[in-house]
Design a protein around this motif. Structure first.
Motif, PDB file in Angstrom:
ATOM      1  N   ALA A   1      -0.857  11.289   8.660  1.00  0.00           N
ATOM      2  CA  ALA A   1      -0.786  10.056   7.858  1.00  0.00           C
ATOM      3  C   ALA A   1       0.663   9.598   7.713  1.00  0.00           C
ATOM      4  N   LEU A   2       1.571  10.548   7.511  1.00  0.00           N
ATOM      5  CA  LEU A   2       2.992  10.194   7.369  1.00  0.00           C
ATOM      6  C   LEU A   2       3.528   9.534   8.636  1.00  0.00           C
ATOM      7  N   VAL A   3       3.154  10.104   9.792  1.00  0.00           N
ATOM      8  CA  VAL A   3       3.606   9.536  11.078  1.00  0.00           C
ATOM      9  C   VAL A   3       3.115   8.095  11.204  1.00  0.00           C
ATOM     10  N   ILE A   4       1.828   7.891  10.927  1.00  0.00           N
ATOM     11  CA  ILE A   4       1.238   6.551  11.060  1.00  0.00           C
ATOM     12  C   ILE A   4       1.900   5.585  10.067  1.00  0.00           C
ATOM     13  N   ILE A   5       2.085   6.057   8.818  1.00  0.00           N
ATOM     14  CA  ILE A   5       2.689   5.202   7.778  1.00  0.00           C
ATOM     15  C   ILE A   5       4.110   4.770   8.187  1.00  0.00           C
ATOM     16  N   PHE A   6       4.908   5.710   8.644  1.00  0.00           N
ATOM     17  CA  PHE A   6       6.292   5.358   9.005  1.00  0.00           C
ATOM     18  C   PHE A   6       6.342   4.470  10.250  1.00  0.00           C
ATOM     19  N   TYR A   7       5.414   4.683  11.179  1.00  0.00           N
ATOM     20  CA  TYR A   7       5.367   3.851  12.387  1.00  0.00           C
ATOM     21  C   TYR A   7       5.024   2.405  12.005  1.00  0.00           C
ATOM     22  N   LEU A   8       3.939   2.248  11.227  1.00  0.00           N
ATOM     23  CA  LEU A   8       3.498   0.902  10.859  1.00  0.00           C
ATOM     24  C   LEU A   8       4.490   0.232   9.904  1.00  0.00           C
ATOM     25  N   ALA A   9       5.055   1.024   8.979  1.00  0.00           N
ATOM     26  CA  ALA A   9       5.994   0.450   8.015  1.00  0.00           C
ATOM     27  C   ALA A   9       7.262  -0.037   8.713  1.00  0.00           C
ATOM     28  N   THR A  10       7.669   0.655   9.770  1.00  0.00           N
ATOM     29  CA  THR A  10       8.853   0.216  10.524  1.00  0.00           C
ATOM     30  C   THR A  10       8.593  -1.155  11.146  1.00  0.00           C
ATOM     31  N   ILE A  11       7.390  -1.319  11.715  1.00  0.00           N
ATOM     32  CA  ILE A  11       7.037  -2.616  12.308  1.00  0.00           C
ATOM     33  C   ILE A  11       6.929  -3.677  11.205  1.00  0.00           C
ATOM     34  N   ALA A  12       6.319  -3.281  10.076  1.00  0.00           N
ATOM     35  CA  ALA A  12       6.163  -4.242   8.969  1.00  0.00           C
ATOM     36  C   ALA A  12       7.517  -4.686   8.427  1.00  0.00           C
TER      37      ALA A  12
ATOM     38  N   ILE B   1       0.850  -1.207   0.000  1.00  0.00           N
ATOM     39  CA  ILE B   1       0.000   0.000   0.000  1.00  0.00           C
ATOM     40  C   ILE B   1       0.883   1.253   0.000  1.00  0.00           C
ATOM     41  N   VAL B   2       1.959   1.217   0.811  1.00  0.00           N
ATOM     42  CA  VAL B   2       2.881   2.365   0.866  1.00  0.00           C
ATOM     43  C   VAL B   2       3.498   2.595  -0.517  1.00  0.00           C
TER      44      VAL B   2
ATOM     45  N   ILE C   1      -2.837  19.754   5.285  1.00  0.00           N
ATOM     46  CA  ILE C   1      -1.432  19.560   5.702  1.00  0.00           C
ATOM     47  C   ILE C   1      -1.385  18.762   7.013  1.00  0.00           C
ATOM     48  N   GLY C   2      -2.281  19.084   7.934  1.00  0.00           N
ATOM     49  CA  GLY C   2      -2.339  18.364   9.206  1.00  0.00           C
ATOM     50  C   GLY C   2      -2.620  16.889   9.004  1.00  0.00           C
ATOM     51  N   LEU C   3      -3.602  16.591   8.161  1.00  0.00           N
ATOM     52  CA  LEU C   3      -3.960  15.193   7.897  1.00  0.00           C
ATOM     53  C   LEU C   3      -2.800  14.461   7.209  1.00  0.00           C
ATOM     54  N   ALA C   4      -2.143  15.160   6.266  1.00  0.00           N
ATOM     55  CA  ALA C   4      -1.031  14.531   5.543  1.00  0.00           C
ATOM     56  C   ALA C   4       0.112  14.218   6.502  1.00  0.00           C
ATOM     57  N   LEU C   5       0.414  15.128   7.416  1.00  0.00           N
ATOM     58  CA  LEU C   5       1.498  14.889   8.378  1.00  0.00           C
ATOM     59  C   LEU C   5       1.145  13.738   9.324  1.00  0.00           C
TER      60      LEU C   5
ATOM     61  N   VAL D   1      13.201   4.461   1.262  1.00  0.00           N
ATOM     62  CA  VAL D   1      13.461   4.075   2.654  1.00  0.00           C
ATOM     63  C   VAL D   1      12.587   2.883   3.071  1.00  0.00           C
ATOM     64  N   LEU D   2      11.308   2.903   2.666  1.00  0.00           N
ATOM     65  CA  LEU D   2      10.389   1.878   3.167  1.00  0.00           C
ATOM     66  C   LEU D   2      10.251   0.653   2.248  1.00  0.00           C
ATOM     67  N   VAL D   3      10.543   0.799   0.952  1.00  0.00           N
ATOM     68  CA  VAL D   3      10.353  -0.348   0.043  1.00  0.00           C
ATOM     69  C   VAL D   3      11.721  -0.781  -0.514  1.00  0.00           C
ATOM     70  N   ASN D   4      12.186  -0.176  -1.570  1.00  0.00           N
ATOM     71  CA  ASN D   4      13.568  -0.432  -2.005  1.00  0.00           C
ATOM     72  C   ASN D   4      14.031   0.706  -2.932  1.00  0.00           C
ATOM     73  N   TRP D   5      15.343   0.785  -3.100  1.00  0.00           N
ATOM     74  CA  TRP D   5      15.906   1.937  -3.797  1.00  0.00           C
ATOM     75  C   TRP D   5      15.842   1.809  -5.310  1.00  0.00           C
ATOM     76  N   LEU D   6      15.695   0.581  -5.846  1.00  0.00           N
ATOM     77  CA  LEU D   6      15.562   0.457  -7.305  1.00  0.00           C
ATOM     78  C   LEU D   6      14.231   1.074  -7.754  1.00  0.00           C
ATOM     79  N   SER D   7      13.144   0.715  -7.042  1.00  0.00           N
ATOM     80  CA  SER D   7      11.838   1.280  -7.401  1.00  0.00           C
ATOM     81  C   SER D   7      11.845   2.798  -7.194  1.00  0.00           C
TER      82      SER D   7
END
Lengths: 313, 52
Positions: free
Chosen positions: B30-41, A56-57, B24-28, A119-125
């Motif tokens: 969303a970015l926080v949530i995305i990076f938090y969850l993506a780090t765990i993923a 999704i990201v 802008i508030g919603l986008a920021l 940063v989150l997926v890969n650098w080639l994409s």
């Protein structure tokens, strides 16, 4: 002489009246939806798996990157957008968003989308996404569009890259199968845009853009549309011929390709005196359907193959 | 500083600014949530289980 001016008046400052919706329009949402769809097909067709959240990201980053290149395009092309009926109501020529706002918005989103994907997926994409943005905003918009009637032929590469980016996001590599997906959109672009350019040639003439009908004439454009349709039809079937898909996709793509050639043939047979240009309008509408259905068929085929592979495992 | 030095926003400008601020508030967020969850993923739950 004062170094700092504290006084503001209408002459020196313009308070923005641009809403969030105006900025969203800068992203060219309709083009973005096509990019999202083809990138998604590339991701599903890729022979690997990715964490669903990271998928999704990746889709989000690709969509934002594509939108950012649209914003940069609208910033640079505001002068010609203003004189074309199709584009006069866009946020910059209509005065809702200033060129400076559009440029800043495009640059910030470009950097953000590429960095996020890297940063989150890969650098080639991420590198492919950065190349796509650069190719569309600089090579196509700033250089080719106002210089050569081959503008959309070469520039079409930018619109054709998303399936490869999706593929690279999942596998971390680029394969020949993803190149075939690229080729389908790449060869589809000239007949699609030249069909539009035929019945909008006065718009392009007024804006001074060297589209094929304005430079080489309508008869030559019609012949080239037909030639590209003859190239596109077999390339559309190629994934089946190369063994990447089942016969289901083969049959659908064959029928779609035959339809494309049929509509292009009608454009080729169009009379010089035909000012309504119904065949060109029909081909333009059909080309949109063609691209959507051929990628939808590829998607369905990939999903079905996976389900059967799971069942057989 | 006198009133003349200030810019008075019209209703349309104020509404537009609010709309941009919310986006802008919603986008920021969303970015926080995305990076938090993506780090765990990306790293898995093990990222929370580390010696301090």
């Amino acid at each position: 002489m004062a170094l700092v001016h504290n006084r503001f008046d209408d002459q020196t400052i313009r308070m923005s009246e641009a809403t969030a919706g105006d900025f969203f329009a800068l992203l060219k949402p309709r083009v973005m939806s096509l990019v999202v769809f083809t990138a998604f097909v590339g991701m599903v067709a890729a022979p690997a798996t990715i964490n669903p959240f990271l998928a999704i990201v990746a889709i989000l980053a690709i969509a934002i990157g594509a939108g950012a290149s649209g914003a940069l395009n609208m910033w640079y092309d505001a002068d010609i957008d203003a004189v074309m009926t199709r584009t006069a109501s866009r946020p910059v020529p209509s005065g809702k968003v200033t060129p400076h706002e559009a440029l800043t918005f495009g640059l910030v989103l470009s950097a953000l989308s590429v960095m996020t994907l890297g940063v989150l997926v890969n650098w080639l994409s991420a590198a492919l996404l950065a190349f796509t943005i650069f190719f569309y905003a600089v090579i196509y918009t700033m250089w080719l569009k106002r210089w050569t009637p081959q503008n959309i032929v070469i520039g079409g590469a930018a619109g054709a890259l998303p399936p490869m980016i999706g593929w690279a996001a999942v596998t971390g590599a680029v394969s020949f199968e993803s190149v075939v997906l690229f080729l389908i959109t790449f060869l589809w672009t000239p007949p699609h845009f030249w069909a539009l350019a035929l019945f909008k040639s006065q718009d392009y003439e007024r804006a001074g853009i060297p589209m094929m009908p304005n430079v080489a004439g309508e008869a030559s454009t019609r012949r080239q549309i037909f030639a590209y349709s003859l190239l596109l039809a077999p390339v559309g079937v190629a994934p089946w011929l190369l063994g990447y898909t089942t016969i289901g996709y083969g049959v659908v793509s064959l029928a779609l390709g035959a339809g494309f050639v049929w509509y292009a043939w009608k454009v080729l047979r169009m009379s010089d005196s035909d000012r309504v240009m119904k065949p060109a309008k029909q081909l333009f509408a059909y080309s949109l359907l063609y691209l959507f259905v051929i990628f939808a068929a590829y998607l369905a085929d990939s999903i079905i193959e996976r389900v059967f592979a799971l069942g057989g495992a | 500083m006198s009133d003349k030095d200030l810019v008075t926003l019209t209703d349309k400008q104020r509404k537009a600014r609010r709309s941009r601020n919310v986006a802008i508030g919603l986008a920021l967020a969303a970015l926080v949530i995305i990076f938090y969850l993506a780090t765990i993923a990306k790293f898995g739950p093990a990222i929370l289980d580390r010696p301090l």
